[in-house]
Write a protein that holds these residues in place. Structure first.
Motif, short mmCIF file in Angstrom:
data_model
loop_
_atom_site.label_atom_id
_atom_site.label_comp_id
_atom_site.label_asym_id
_atom_site.label_seq_id
_atom_site.Cartn_x
_atom_site.Cartn_y
_atom_site.Cartn_z
N SER A 327 -37.34 1.90 -1.93
CA SER A 327 -36.20 1.00 -2.10
C SER A 327 -36.63 -0.45 -2.25
CB SER A 327 -35.23 1.13 -0.92
OG SER A 327 -35.69 0.41 0.20
N ASN A 328 -37.65 -0.85 -1.48
CA ASN A 328 -38.13 -2.25 -1.48
C ASN A 328 -36.98 -3.22 -1.24
OD1 ASN A 328 -40.46 -3.94 -1.71
ND2 ASN A 328 -39.72 -4.65 -3.69
N PHE A 329 -35.97 -2.75 -0.55
CA PHE A 329 -34.74 -3.53 -0.39
C PHE A 329 -34.91 -4.68 0.60
CE2 PHE A 329 -30.36 -4.42 0.84
CZ PHE A 329 -29.69 -4.31 -0.36
N SER A 330 -35.73 -4.45 1.62
CA SER A 330 -35.84 -5.43 2.70
C SER A 330 -36.37 -6.78 2.22
CB SER A 330 -36.72 -4.90 3.84
OG SER A 330 -38.03 -4.66 3.37
N ASN A 331 -37.24 -6.78 1.20
CA ASN A 331 -37.79 -8.05 0.71
C ASN A 331 -36.71 -8.95 0.13
OD1 ASN A 331 -40.39 -7.36 1.41
ND2 ASN A 331 -40.93 -6.56 -0.60
N ALA A 332 -35.83 -8.37 -0.69
CA ALA A 332 -34.74 -9.15 -1.27
C ALA A 332 -33.76 -9.58 -0.18
CB ALA A 332 -34.00 -8.32 -2.32
N TYR A 333 -33.46 -8.68 0.75
CA TYR A 333 -32.52 -8.99 1.84
C TYR A 333 -33.04 -10.16 2.67
CZ TYR A 333 -29.42 -8.26 5.85
OH TYR A 333 -28.49 -8.44 6.83
N LYS A 334 -34.34 -10.16 2.98
CA LYS A 334 -34.92 -11.23 3.79
C LYS A 334 -34.84 -12.58 3.09
CE LYS A 334 -38.18 -8.26 6.28
NZ LYS A 334 -39.58 -7.79 6.35
N GLU A 335 -35.09 -12.59 1.77
CA GLU A 335 -35.03 -13.84 1.01
C GLU A 335 -33.61 -14.39 0.98
OE1 GLU A 335 -37.38 -15.81 -0.20
OE2 GLU A 335 -38.90 -14.46 0.63
N ILE A 336 -32.64 -13.51 0.80
CA ILE A 336 -31.24 -13.95 0.77
C ILE A 336 -30.82 -14.45 2.15
CG2 ILE A 336 -28.85 -13.18 0.45
CD1 ILE A 336 -29.99 -11.18 -1.65
N LEU A 337 -31.22 -13.73 3.18
CA LEU A 337 -30.90 -14.14 4.56
C LEU A 337 -31.54 -15.49 4.88
CD1 LEU A 337 -29.28 -12.96 6.92
CD2 LEU A 337 -31.43 -12.08 7.84
N LYS A 338 -32.76 -15.69 4.41
CA LYS A 338 -33.46 -16.96 4.62
C LYS A 338 -32.68 -18.11 3.97
CE LYS A 338 -37.85 -16.78 3.75
NZ LYS A 338 -39.11 -16.79 2.95
N PHE A 339 -32.18 -17.86 2.77
CA PHE A 339 -31.38 -18.87 2.06
C PHE A 339 -30.11 -19.20 2.86
CE2 PHE A 339 -27.76 -19.89 -0.59
CZ PHE A 339 -28.22 -20.95 -1.34
N ILE A 340 -29.43 -18.18 3.36
CA ILE A 340 -28.19 -18.39 4.10
C ILE A 340 -28.44 -19.22 5.35
CG2 ILE A 340 -26.38 -17.24 5.45
CD1 ILE A 340 -26.65 -14.87 3.48
N VAL A 341 -29.44 -18.83 6.14
CA VAL A 341 -29.75 -19.54 7.39
C VAL A 341 -30.11 -20.99 7.11
CG1 VAL A 341 -31.36 -19.66 9.32
CG2 VAL A 341 -30.45 -17.44 8.61
N LYS A 342 -30.90 -21.21 6.06
CA LYS A 342 -31.33 -22.57 5.70
C LYS A 342 -30.15 -23.45 5.33
CE LYS A 342 -34.31 -25.05 2.44
NZ LYS A 342 -35.24 -24.91 1.29
#
Length: 349
Positions: A327-342
């Protein structure tokens, strides 16, 4: 009717728009992101507007029509209404219904023969099925003049969803209609996209070239006023390719789109695999084996579900780990989450 609202002025939320061509995997990605299959992935094109997903203590769907609205809280009914009620009737599939509905909504108090004639002329190029002008005109007139159609026009769709992560209390996810950069289906998308905080473009990694001209135009047009850190490119349907091929395709995508998107925000993934992980994560090993047998008998088995040969005795932890690599889904999820938190500090007072 969806207006050219500036959502950020109206409410302090981070707005993420999911954009892409029709059938690109947008809905599957959103379902995987939510952790629950809510949006139909095999539905016809939505007739109007965007779908907004925001935090709510309980799952609910609000459908707004021209003269009424409905609130639905039952999960199965929500899915049914999204699939059946928010899509184009088969008998009108050959018309630019999206544009016709917007014409009705904008002019409902002043629709006459002249305005209909002018509108038909304006959508002459949307006659993609090649009807003669008289037949095409008559079909559109019949649709507009049948006021029973008007009551079925959904003007706004909103889903409240109980995100587990507290961060998402400050986020609105916008699912745009499928867009083709060469056509006009993206009118509402183009209205809203100016005011979102980040755009997540979804592009199939198979079936169409990464350098497809219409997609390049689409991404260039909609990132003119966006910094690279506000743009994501997700290459979907990746489980059918080898790891080596995927890395080559990712490098190609970086070469083509790297001037618009940060490298770490270009990622390949397979949302369908992630949805399957979400589905089996609470099962034990025996239940998973039985479920795989059931799917195979029902003709619902996908190649990615086959456990690798090195898992001699079925082991849930190893199987999930194998699926996560697919799936490799977690990499994209982490980047999006990082953007939101920032960016949270910009919207939380």
């Amino acid at each position: 009717m969806i207006q050219e609202n500036n959502y950020k002025k109206r409410e302090n939320k981070i707005i993420l728009m999911i954009a892409g061509e029709a059938k690109s995997g947008k809905s599957t990605f959103i379902n995987a992101f939510l952790g629950k299959e809510i949006l139909p992935t095999d539905a016809k094109q939505c007739t109007n507007s965007i779908i907004k997903i925001r935090y709510g203590e309980k799952l609910s769907l609000i459908l707004k029509y021209m003269n009424s609205s409905r609130i639905i809280t039952n999960f199965e009914k929500i899915r049914k209404n999204l699939k059946e009620g928010a899509s184009i009737d088969d008998k009108y599939r050959d018309l630019p219904v999206f544009l016709i509905n917007n014409f009705i909504l904008k002019n409902k108090d002043d629709i006459n023969e002249k305005s209909i004639k002018d509108f038909i002329k304006s959508v002459e190029k949307e006659n993609i099925y090649g009807y003669c002008y008289e037949e095409y005109s008559q079909k559109i007139k019949n649709y507009i003049q049948n006021k029973q159609n008007w009551d079925k026009i959904i003007t706004e769709i909103e889903i409240s969803y109980p995100f587990e992560n507290e961060v998402f209390k400050n986020v609105i996810i916008v699912d745009s209609p499928g867009v083709n950069a060469e056509g006009r289906l993206g009118d509402i998308t183009n209205q809203v996209i100016k005011n979102v905080d980040a755009i997540i473009f979804v592009k199939p990694i198979i079936g169409q070239a990464l350098e497809l001209n219409s997609f390049i135009k689409f991404i260039e047009k909609n990132t003119n006023n966006k910094d690279k850190e506000n743009v994501f490119l997700l290459l979907t349907h990746s489980s059918s390719e080898t790891k080596e091929k995927l890395e080559i395709l990712k490098k190609e995508a970086v070469k083509i789109y790297g001037n618009k998107v940060n490298t770490q925000q270009i990622e390949y993934l397979d949302s369908k695999v992630q949805l399957f992980i979400n589905e089996i994560k609470d099962m034990d090993s025996k239940e998973i084996e039985e479920y795989l047998e059931k799917l195979e008998k029902e003709g619902l088995y996908f190649n990615f579900m086959t456990p690798p040969i090195n898992i001699k005795k079925f082991n849930k932890a190893d199987y999930i780990k194998y699926l996560e690599s697919k799936s490799n889904f977690s990499n994209a999820y982490k980047e999006i989450l990082k953007f939101i938190v920032k960016n949270l500090r910009k919207v939380i007072k």
